[in-house]
Design a protein around this motif. Structure first.
Motif, PDB file in Angstrom:
ATOM      1  N   TYR A   1       1.015  -1.181  -0.024  1.00 30.88           N
ATOM      2  CA  TYR A   1      -0.001  -0.024  -0.133  1.00 30.88           C
ATOM      3  C   TYR A   1       0.654   1.289  -0.054  1.00 30.88           C
ATOM      4  N   ALA A   2       0.483   2.311  -0.613  1.00 30.98           N
ATOM      5  CA  ALA A   2       1.115   3.396  -0.549  1.00 30.98           C
ATOM      6  C   ALA A   2      -0.069   4.680  -0.038  1.00 30.98           C
ATOM      7  N   GLY A   3       0.684   5.582   0.728  1.00 31.51           N
ATOM      8  CA  GLY A   3      -0.043   6.687   1.501  1.00 31.51           C
ATOM      9  C   GLY A   3      -0.195   7.876   0.318  1.00 31.51           C
ATOM     10  N   VAL A   4      -1.383   8.506   0.319  1.00 33.65           N
ATOM     11  CA  VAL A   4      -1.795   9.512  -0.602  1.00 33.65           C
ATOM     12  C   VAL A   4      -1.573  10.948   0.373  1.00 33.65           C
ATOM     13  N   ASN A   5      -0.900  11.910  -0.139  1.00 33.38           N
ATOM     14  CA  ASN A   5      -0.516  13.007   0.947  1.00 33.38           C
ATOM     15  C   ASN A   5      -0.857  14.325  -0.021  1.00 33.38           C
ATOM     16  N   ARG A   6      -1.075  15.544   0.822  1.00 33.06           N
ATOM     17  CA  ARG A   6      -1.011  16.733   0.169  1.00 33.06           C
ATOM     18  C   ARG A   6       0.307  16.954  -0.829  1.00 33.06           C
ATOM     19  N   PRO A   7       1.586  16.903  -0.162  1.00 30.17           N
ATOM     20  CA  PRO A   7       2.823  17.012  -1.178  1.00 30.17           C
ATOM     21  C   PRO A   7       2.812  16.266  -2.399  1.00 30.17           C
ATOM     22  N   ASP A   8       2.031  14.955  -2.640  1.00 27.50           N
ATOM     23  CA  ASP A   8       1.939  14.560  -3.688  1.00 27.50           C
ATOM     24  C   ASP A   8       0.950  15.315  -4.761  1.00 27.50           C
ATOM     25  N   ALA A   9       0.126  15.989  -4.252  1.00 24.48           N
ATOM     26  CA  ALA A   9      -0.926  16.651  -5.204  1.00 24.48           C
ATOM     27  C   ALA A   9      -0.168  17.824  -5.619  1.00 24.48           C
ATOM     28  N   LEU A  10       0.602  18.559  -4.603  1.00 23.94           N
ATOM     29  CA  LEU A  10       1.651  19.731  -5.180  1.00 23.94           C
ATOM     30  C   LEU A  10       2.758  19.602  -6.169  1.00 23.94           C
ATOM     31  N   GLN A  11       3.195  18.116  -5.988  1.00 28.43           N
ATOM     32  CA  GLN A  11       4.090  17.727  -6.965  1.00 28.43           C
ATOM     33  C   GLN A  11       3.450  17.534  -8.422  1.00 28.43           C
ATOM     34  N   ARG A  12       2.218  16.915  -8.242  1.00 26.18           N
ATOM     35  CA  ARG A  12       1.704  16.866  -9.292  1.00 26.18           C
ATOM     36  C   ARG A  12       1.069  18.071 -10.176  1.00 26.18           C
ATOM     37  N   ALA A  13       0.952  18.896  -9.384  1.00 23.60           N
ATOM     38  CA  ALA A  13       0.479  20.279  -9.984  1.00 23.60           C
ATOM     39  C   ALA A  13       1.922  21.170 -10.358  1.00 23.60           C
ATOM     40  N   GLY A  14       2.848  20.997 -10.231  1.00 21.70           N
ATOM     41  CA  GLY A  14       4.111  21.284 -10.444  1.00 21.70           C
ATOM     42  C   GLY A  14       4.635  22.256  -9.638  1.00 21.70           C
ATOM     43  N   ALA A  15       4.290  22.345  -8.384  1.00 27.38           N
ATOM     44  CA  ALA A  15       4.539  22.961  -7.237  1.00 27.38           C
ATOM     45  C   ALA A  15       5.630  22.841  -6.218  1.00 27.38           C
ATOM     46  N   TYR A  16       5.978  21.298  -6.395  1.00 24.83           N
ATOM     47  CA  TYR A  16       6.917  20.808  -5.320  1.00 24.83           C
ATOM     48  C   TYR A  16       7.901  19.789  -6.005  1.00 24.83           C
ATOM     49  N   ASP A  17       8.819  20.315  -6.527  1.00 26.40           N
ATOM     50  CA  ASP A  17       9.945  19.226  -7.108  1.00 26.40           C
ATOM     51  C   ASP A  17      10.497  18.253  -6.310  1.00 26.40           C
TER      52      ASP A  17
ATOM     53  N   THR B   1       6.052  13.829  10.205  1.00 25.33           N
ATOM     54  CA  THR B   1       5.766  15.288  10.369  1.00 25.33           C
ATOM     55  C   THR B   1       5.230  15.777  11.716  1.00 25.33           C
ATOM     56  N   VAL B   2       4.354  15.048  12.400  1.00 23.93           N
ATOM     57  CA  VAL B   2       3.896  15.502  13.788  1.00 23.93           C
ATOM     58  C   VAL B   2       4.884  15.049  14.705  1.00 23.93           C
ATOM     59  N   TRP B   3       5.423  14.310  14.808  1.00 30.35           N
ATOM     60  CA  TRP B   3       6.476  14.014  16.017  1.00 30.35           C
ATOM     61  C   TRP B   3       7.725  15.256  15.734  1.00 30.35           C
ATOM     62  N   SER B   4       8.185  15.426  14.548  1.00 25.28           N
ATOM     63  CA  SER B   4       9.335  16.563  14.344  1.00 25.28           C
ATOM     64  C   SER B   4       8.808  17.830  14.515  1.00 25.28           C
TER      65      SER B   4
ATOM     66  N   THR C   1       7.309  32.443  19.587  1.00 24.72           N
ATOM     67  CA  THR C   1       8.286  31.744  18.511  1.00 24.72           C
ATOM     68  C   THR C   1       7.515  31.165  17.312  1.00 24.72           C
ATOM     69  N   LEU C   2       8.217  32.042  16.207  1.00 22.30           N
ATOM     70  CA  LEU C   2       7.285  31.505  14.929  1.00 22.30           C
ATOM     71  C   LEU C   2       8.329  30.694  14.281  1.00 22.30           C
ATOM     72  N   THR C   3       7.868  29.360  13.763  1.00 21.49           N
ATOM     73  CA  THR C   3       8.770  28.483  13.094  1.00 21.49           C
ATOM     74  C   THR C   3       8.143  27.623  12.189  1.00 21.49           C
ATOM     75  N   GLY C   4       8.819  26.557  11.573  1.00 29.57           N
ATOM     76  CA  GLY C   4       8.095  25.979  10.535  1.00 29.57           C
ATOM     77  C   GLY C   4       9.248  24.986  10.179  1.00 29.57           C
ATOM     78  N   SER C   5       8.570  23.836   9.219  1.00 27.68           N
ATOM     79  CA  SER C   5       9.579  23.037   8.412  1.00 27.68           C
ATOM     80  C   SER C   5       8.794  22.314   7.320  1.00 27.68           C
ATOM     81  N   THR C   6       9.782  21.774   6.381  1.00 26.79           N
ATOM     82  CA  THR C   6       9.018  20.639   5.642  1.00 26.79           C
ATOM     83  C   THR C   6       9.970  19.462   5.816  1.00 26.79           C
ATOM     84  N   LEU C   7       9.181  18.117   5.423  1.00 33.73           N
ATOM     85  CA  LEU C   7       9.857  17.004   5.827  1.00 33.73           C
ATOM     86  C   LEU C   7      10.884  16.561   4.768  1.00 33.73           C
ATOM     87  N   ARG C   8      10.403  16.523   3.515  1.00 34.35           N
ATOM     88  CA  ARG C   8      10.984  16.063   2.383  1.00 34.35           C
ATOM     89  C   ARG C   8      12.458  16.296   2.192  1.00 34.35           C
TER      90      ARG C   8
END
Length: 327
Positions: free
Chosen positions: A40-56, A130-133, A259-266
């Motif tokens: 099985y493969a999970g489906v995630n928002r970043p997949d849709a962003l990559q599909r749309a050309g917005a997340y290389d 994502t949640v843990w980090s 404190t304002l912070t953030g991250s991306t996982l990939r």
């Protein structure tokens, strides 16, 4: 292993319809890698962003979508220890999950927790990493603190509610329907805020303010999050469904010592992701095996129906995780 495999590729940037079934060579494991025969493969928002050309995809990663999968280890590369052919694992992937086989660093694999099947296990890596980090490592959530998570019925949201509850925080969540709000309450949120009817800023300020906010909405939520935070509060940004640009009064940040912070996982290093995997194995996998935390499942689609899975996700009608059945 065979030489060729079925996979779903992005034929061009666009909507769900650009996802098409194709044949690709089966990947070979590099140094420190394993190849997984995907169940099985999970489906995630970043997949849709990559599909749309917005997340290389990162340099060297597969161009195929798919950031998490479960299955059986089919091949082990040089320099790998502690994992063998035939092991059942779930894994965080650099890409390539929408396929019958995928290569990934062995250190990003985790054993399928006892009591979970492969379908459930495929839903763990992307959201739990994502949640843990972001909530615990970056956000520093402690027992007794007030935690607000936006999109409480999403894969990220349902995971964050459960983990925050188990680690003793007071959990508040936003969602867009009564059904979704009820799902948040069932998972352990003490208050679910229907953002169509209520102002989360007002609710949180009446509670004394949020010590931590996890946000994937962005846009005008950013200044509202700042207003909703308590003194010494933290805002962790993980996505921008409503855009990353906004006018913000930073005086509040100074006055409330925020404190304002953030991250991306990939894009994070293999070493950083390996550390998250180790943390999860030690702190979270026992909770899953004890039945205290579980992935919330929405729907299952066949690999060749990946476009329908993306349409389901982008409709925002889902509660929890969407998966593709591959093997």
């Amino acid at each position: 292993m065979t030489e060729m495999m079925r996979a779903v590729e992005i034929t061009k940037p666009g909507g769900p319809e650009v996802l098409q079934l194709c044949q690709r060579p089966v990947p070979q494991p590099g140094h420190g890698e394993v190849v997984i025969k995907v169940a099985y493969a999970g489906v995630n928002r970043p997949d849709a962003l990559q599909r749309a050309g917005a997340y290389d995809p990162p340099k060297g990663a597969s161009d195929l979508p798919g950031l998490e999968a479960s299955g059986e280890v089919a091949a082990v590369g040089a320099g790998v220890s502690g994992i063998s052919e035939g092991d059942l694992v779930c894994a965080l992937l650099p890409g390539g999950g929408y396929a019958e086989y995928v290569a990934t660093p062995a250190a990003h694999c985790l054993a399928v927790p006892e009591g979970l099947d492969l379908k459930q296990a495929a839903c763990l890596p992307e959201t739990f990493f994502t949640v843990w980090s972001n909530v615990f490592t970056r956000g520093g959530l402690k027992a007794g603190e007030r935690f607000l998570v936006h999109g409480g019925s999403s894969g990220i949201g349902t995971t964050a509610i459960q983990l925050a509850r188990e680690f003793g925080a007071r959990v508040f969540a936003t969602a867009g329907s009564e059904e979704k709000c009820q799902a948040c309450l069932n998972l352990g949120a003490e208050r679910a805020i229907n953002y169509r009817d209520e102002d989360f800023v007002k609710v949180m300020r009446e509670e004394g303010g949020a010590d931590l906010v996890l946000d994937m909405v962005g846009g005008d939520y950013i200044p509202r999050n700042v207003k909703a935070l308590a003194e010494d509060g933290r805002l962790v940004q993980i996505a921008f469904l409503q855009g990353p640009k906004v006018e913000l009064n930073f005086a509040l940040m100074m006055v409330k010592r925020l404190t304002l912070t953030g991250s991306t996982l990939r894009p994070q290093s293999d070493l950083a992701k390996a550390q998250i995997a180790q943390d999860l194995a030690e702190a979270v996998w026992p909770l899953i095996e004890a039945g205290k935390v579980a992935p919330v499942m929405d729907s299952e689609f066949a690999l060749e129906d990946a476009a329908e899975a993306h349409a389901r996700m982008e409709s925002s009608g889902h509660i929890g995780k969407i998966v593709l059945k591959v093997g």
